[in-house]
Design a protein around this motif. Structure first.
Motif, PDB file in Angstrom:
ATOM      1  N   SER A  58     -19.650   2.346 -47.393  1.00 28.78           N
ATOM      2  CA  SER A  58     -20.074   3.389 -46.650  1.00 28.78           C
ATOM      3  C   SER A  58     -21.608   3.945 -47.286  1.00 28.78           C
ATOM      4  O   SER A  58     -22.138   4.698 -46.714  1.00 28.78           O
ATOM      5  CB  SER A  58     -19.076   4.432 -46.981  1.00 28.78           C
ATOM      6  N   SER A  59     -22.114   3.341 -48.422  1.00 31.09           N
ATOM      7  CA  SER A  59     -23.317   3.779 -48.839  1.00 31.09           C
ATOM      8  C   SER A  59     -23.841   2.835 -49.815  1.00 31.09           C
ATOM      9  O   SER A  59     -23.216   1.730 -50.263  1.00 31.09           O
ATOM     10  CB  SER A  59     -23.259   5.070 -49.529  1.00 31.09           C
ATOM     11  N   ILE A  61     -25.371   0.285 -52.303  1.00 31.52           N
ATOM     12  CA  ILE A  61     -25.569  -1.387 -52.320  1.00 31.52           C
ATOM     13  C   ILE A  61     -24.488  -1.570 -51.225  1.00 31.52           C
ATOM     14  O   ILE A  61     -24.855  -2.884 -50.644  1.00 31.52           O
ATOM     15  CB  ILE A  61     -25.206  -1.855 -53.750  1.00 31.52           C
ATOM     16  N   ASP A 110      -8.694   2.910 -49.500  1.00 34.06           N
ATOM     17  CA  ASP A 110      -8.839   3.642 -51.012  1.00 34.06           C
ATOM     18  C   ASP A 110      -8.329   2.634 -51.863  1.00 34.06           C
ATOM     19  O   ASP A 110      -7.237   2.229 -52.079  1.00 34.06           O
ATOM     20  CB  ASP A 110      -7.961   4.759 -50.713  1.00 34.06           C
ATOM     21  N   LEU A 111      -9.264   2.319 -52.735  1.00 32.27           N
ATOM     22  CA  LEU A 111      -9.158   1.441 -53.798  1.00 32.27           C
ATOM     23  C   LEU A 111      -8.045   1.715 -54.756  1.00 32.27           C
ATOM     24  O   LEU A 111      -7.364   1.022 -55.360  1.00 32.27           O
ATOM     25  CB  LEU A 111     -10.438   1.099 -54.851  1.00 32.27           C
ATOM     26  N   ASN A 137     -17.334  -4.223 -54.421  1.00 29.40           N
ATOM     27  CA  ASN A 137     -18.366  -3.565 -54.468  1.00 29.40           C
ATOM     28  C   ASN A 137     -18.096  -2.210 -54.656  1.00 29.40           C
ATOM     29  O   ASN A 137     -18.744  -1.287 -55.443  1.00 29.40           O
ATOM     30  CB  ASN A 137     -19.447  -3.543 -53.274  1.00 29.40           C
ATOM     31  N   TYR A 202     -17.133   4.149 -67.820  1.00 30.57           N
ATOM     32  CA  TYR A 202     -17.862   3.377 -66.921  1.00 30.57           C
ATOM     33  C   TYR A 202     -17.963   1.828 -67.449  1.00 30.57           C
ATOM     34  O   TYR A 202     -17.656   1.045 -66.954  1.00 30.57           O
ATOM     35  CB  TYR A 202     -18.973   3.988 -66.304  1.00 30.57           C
ATOM     36  N   VAL A 236     -30.156   0.692 -59.913  1.00 32.68           N
ATOM     37  CA  VAL A 236     -30.674   0.555 -58.239  1.00 32.68           C
ATOM     38  C   VAL A 236     -30.418   1.792 -57.526  1.00 32.68           C
ATOM     39  O   VAL A 236     -29.599   2.668 -57.995  1.00 32.68           O
ATOM     40  CB  VAL A 236     -29.636  -0.548 -57.859  1.00 32.68           C
ATOM     41  N   SER A 238     -29.321   4.237 -55.119  1.00 41.38           N
ATOM     42  CA  SER A 238     -28.068   4.396 -54.197  1.00 41.38           C
ATOM     43  C   SER A 238     -27.420   5.963 -54.413  1.00 41.38           C
ATOM     44  O   SER A 238     -28.304   6.702 -55.157  1.00 41.38           O
ATOM     45  CB  SER A 238     -26.871   3.462 -54.866  1.00 41.38           C
TER      46      SER A 238
HETATM   47  N1  LIG Z   1     -26.905   1.803 -58.159  1.00 44.96           N
HETATM   48  C1  LIG Z   1     -27.072   1.261 -59.261  1.00 44.96           C
HETATM   49  O1  LIG Z   1     -27.635   1.525 -60.472  1.00 44.96           O
HETATM   50  C2  LIG Z   1     -25.667   0.254 -59.964  1.00 44.96           C
HETATM   51  C3  LIG Z   1     -25.916  -0.353 -61.001  1.00 44.96           C
HETATM   52  C4  LIG Z   1     -25.161  -1.378 -61.551  1.00 44.96           C
HETATM   53  C5  LIG Z   1     -23.815  -1.607 -60.760  1.00 44.96           C
HETATM   54  N2  LIG Z   1     -23.493  -0.755 -59.645  1.00 44.96           N
HETATM   55  C6  LIG Z   1     -22.190  -1.166 -59.036  1.00 44.96           C
HETATM   56  O2  LIG Z   1     -22.527  -1.123 -57.545  1.00 44.96           O
HETATM   57  C7  LIG Z   1     -21.499  -0.590 -56.854  1.00 44.96           C
HETATM   58  C8  LIG Z   1     -21.830   0.143 -55.664  1.00 44.96           C
HETATM   59  O3  LIG Z   1     -22.178   1.152 -56.219  1.00 44.96           O
HETATM   60  P1  LIG Z   1     -23.706   1.791 -55.473  1.00 44.96           P
HETATM   61  O4  LIG Z   1     -24.694   1.848 -56.445  1.00 44.96           O
HETATM   62  O5  LIG Z   1     -23.902   1.660 -54.187  1.00 44.96           O
HETATM   63  O6  LIG Z   1     -22.959   3.527 -55.348  1.00 44.96           O
HETATM   64  P2  LIG Z   1     -22.740   4.447 -54.062  1.00 44.96           P
HETATM   65  O7  LIG Z   1     -21.837   5.557 -54.856  1.00 44.96           O
HETATM   66  O8  LIG Z   1     -23.768   4.597 -53.233  1.00 44.96           O
HETATM   67  O9  LIG Z   1     -21.515   3.424 -53.382  1.00 44.96           O
HETATM   68  C9  LIG Z   1     -20.214   3.321 -53.928  1.00 44.96           C
HETATM   69  C10 LIG Z   1     -19.271   3.041 -52.889  1.00 44.96           C
HETATM   70  O10 LIG Z   1     -17.936   2.941 -53.348  1.00 44.96           O
HETATM   71  C11 LIG Z   1     -17.159   3.646 -52.633  1.00 44.96           C
HETATM   72  N3  LIG Z   1     -15.978   4.065 -53.172  1.00 44.96           N
HETATM   73  C12 LIG Z   1     -15.799   4.804 -54.331  1.00 44.96           C
HETATM   74  N4  LIG Z   1     -14.616   5.350 -54.442  1.00 44.96           N
HETATM   75  C13 LIG Z   1     -13.959   4.657 -53.539  1.00 44.96           C
HETATM   76  C14 LIG Z   1     -12.545   4.311 -53.536  1.00 44.96           C
HETATM   77  N5  LIG Z   1     -11.565   5.232 -54.080  1.00 44.96           N
HETATM   78  N6  LIG Z   1     -12.002   3.499 -52.642  1.00 44.96           N
HETATM   79  C15 LIG Z   1     -12.771   2.753 -52.126  1.00 44.96           C
HETATM   80  N7  LIG Z   1     -13.956   3.083 -52.091  1.00 44.96           N
HETATM   81  C16 LIG Z   1     -14.821   3.847 -53.053  1.00 44.96           C
HETATM   82  C17 LIG Z   1     -18.001   4.714 -52.114  1.00 44.96           C
HETATM   83  O11 LIG Z   1     -17.329   5.438 -50.891  1.00 44.96           O
HETATM   84  C18 LIG Z   1     -19.085   4.120 -51.688  1.00 44.96           C
HETATM   85  O12 LIG Z   1     -19.086   3.231 -50.485  1.00 44.96           O
HETATM   86  C19 LIG Z   1     -20.400   0.175 -57.734  1.00 44.96           C
HETATM   87  O13 LIG Z   1     -19.407  -1.004 -58.048  1.00 44.96           O
HETATM   88  C20 LIG Z   1     -21.302   0.473 -58.818  1.00 44.96           C
HETATM   89  O14 LIG Z   1     -20.847   0.122 -60.254  1.00 44.96           O
HETATM   90  C21 LIG Z   1     -24.558   0.087 -59.157  1.00 44.96           C
END
Ligand SMILES: NC(=O)c1ccc[n+]([C@@H]2O[C@H](COP(=O)([O-])OP(=O)(O)OC[C@H]3O[C@@H](n4cnc5c(N)ncnc54)[C@H](O)[C@@H]3O)[C@@H](O)[C@H]2O)c1
Length: 336
Positions: A58-59, A61, A110-111, A137, A202, A236, A238
């Motif tokens: 939904s948002s 990555i 919901d995870l 993800n 985390y 990244v 986001s």
């Molecule tokens: N953005 C960064 O800098 C970065 C760096 C390293 C790793 N990551 C990883 O990338 C992945 C995506 O994160 P992002 O940066 O896009 O952040 P984001 O917050 O934009 O997206 C996170 C996504 O996870 C979903 N989510 C959260 N809780 C949930 C639940 N209980 N059930 C189902 N879905 C759920 C959210 O709705 C959203 O769609 C994550 O695993 C994050 O740890 C992100």
């Protein structure tokens, strides 16, 4: 003869180091992944028509993954908690691709609700007949000092990032092992390879994922057509900081800060899809100086800690001063 081979090998070492040095300076991914991006299969050809399930779609990555996969012609299962947001992403995917409405299944998930995962996996498999790729993800980060953080927050991070991911993986893996093929790709993090201040929980949850999937990969050596891949991105763009856990459950972060200095989401996702298309088992994706640290942690951990401690101190100071903690990593400080 043996002597010649030995000297040739010794000559290759400086060449190997030189290549790595060049990677340090210019690259935004590890050497294997960059090599695949130049010489390997293209995502547009390799991922066309495959069925890909993306969690956290939904948002950030996840949304960009959906978008780029749609353009590659992959059929999609989009999951996260908010159905309206998933429908928005679905329409965006339909607008930018040749996919038809029936090629994208919106499957709210919901995870944290592990008892629902079997039913969700069944629905996904029944809809398309099979799943080729699961991209784990969905997840949340953390911005809080350890001493101020409730243990409930640590539990929530492990429940979501680790156990939620393991639970979905097990349901899909059963299907893939029966079928004899498939890919499980998990978005870990730089924090899954090394420590990050303000993210103790985390980082622990991502280290847990690394341990789990690295062990699972070894366990599946009799299933050579099942790929277990982990992706370790650095910062990244986001919603991750905005959505981060703080000291207490349900307490929002005061300042999410500016995301512009981070790697563009589209670049990170493009590299991920290159890695998936070329069966890369671990992907490091980050701009400098982060990529340098990945290598330093691998080859010279004591030196790496010296460097990261300098940055970590500034990061914690920023956080305590109520500024954007991440600005510590950038020359042009972003504090609002
Ligand atoms: N953005 C960064 O800098 C970065 C760096 C390293 C790793 N990551 C990883 O990338 C992945 C995506 O994160 P992002 O940066 O896009 O952040 P984001 O917050 O934009 O997206 C996170 C996504 O996870 C979903 N989510 C959260 N809780 C949930 C639940 N209980 N059930 C189902 N879905 C759920 C959210 O709705 C959203 O769609 C994550 O695993 C994050 O740890 C992100």
């Amino acid at each position: 003869m043996e002597c010649c081979i030995a000297s040739a090998l010794w000559c290759l070492i400086p060449l190997y180091l030189l290549v790595h040095l060049l990677c340090f300076m210019f690259a935004d991914a590890d050497f294997t992944l960059l090599w695949a991006s130049v010489t390997g299969h293209r995502p547009e050809t390799k991922l066309k028509s495959l069925v890909v399930w993306v969690t956290g779609a939904s948002s950030g990555i996840g949304e960009e993954l959906a978008h780029q996969l749609a353009r590659c012609g992959s059929r999609l299962i989009l999951s996260a908690r908010r159905e309206d947001e998933l429908n928005r992403v679905k329409h965006r995917c339909l607008d930018c691709s040749n996919l038809q409405d029936e090629d994208i299944l919106v499957l709210p998930l919901d995870l944290l609700e592990r008892t629902s995962h079997e039913e969700k996996a069944k629905t996904a498999i029944q809809y398309f007949g099979h799943i080729d790729i699961l991209i784990n993800n969905g997840g949340r980060s953390q911005r809080s000092l350890c001493l101020e953080t409730s243990v409930d927050v640590y539990q929530a991070l492990m429940e979501l990032n680790f156990l939620g991911t393991v639970s979905i993986t097990k349901k899909v893996l059963t299907h893939m092992t029966r079928r004899g093929s498939g890919s499980i790709v998990t978005v870990s993090s730089l924090a899954g390879l090394a420590g990050v201040p303000l993210s103790t929980g985390y980082s622990a949850s991502k280290h847990a994922l690394q341990g789990f999937f690295n062990s699972l990969r070894n366990e599946l050596t009799d299933s050579p057509n099942i790929l277990i891949s982990t992706v370790c991105p650095g910062p990244v763009q986001s919603q991750i900081v905005h959505n981060a856990f703080t000291e207490e459950l349900n307490k929002p972060l005061a300042t999410a800060g500016n995301q512009e200095h981070k790697m563009p989401t589209s670049r990170c996702v493009h590299l991920m899809l290159v890695g998936i298309s070329n069966s890369v088992k671990e992907m490091w994706i980050a701009q400098q100086p982060f990529l340098l640290f990945y290598y330093a942690w691998q080859y010279a951990p004591t030196f790496a800690w010296l460097l990261t401690n300098l940055m970590s101190r500034k990061r914690v100071q920023n956080f305590k001063a109520g500024l954007d903690a991440d600005s510590a990593y950038f020359t042009k400080a972003k504090t609002h």
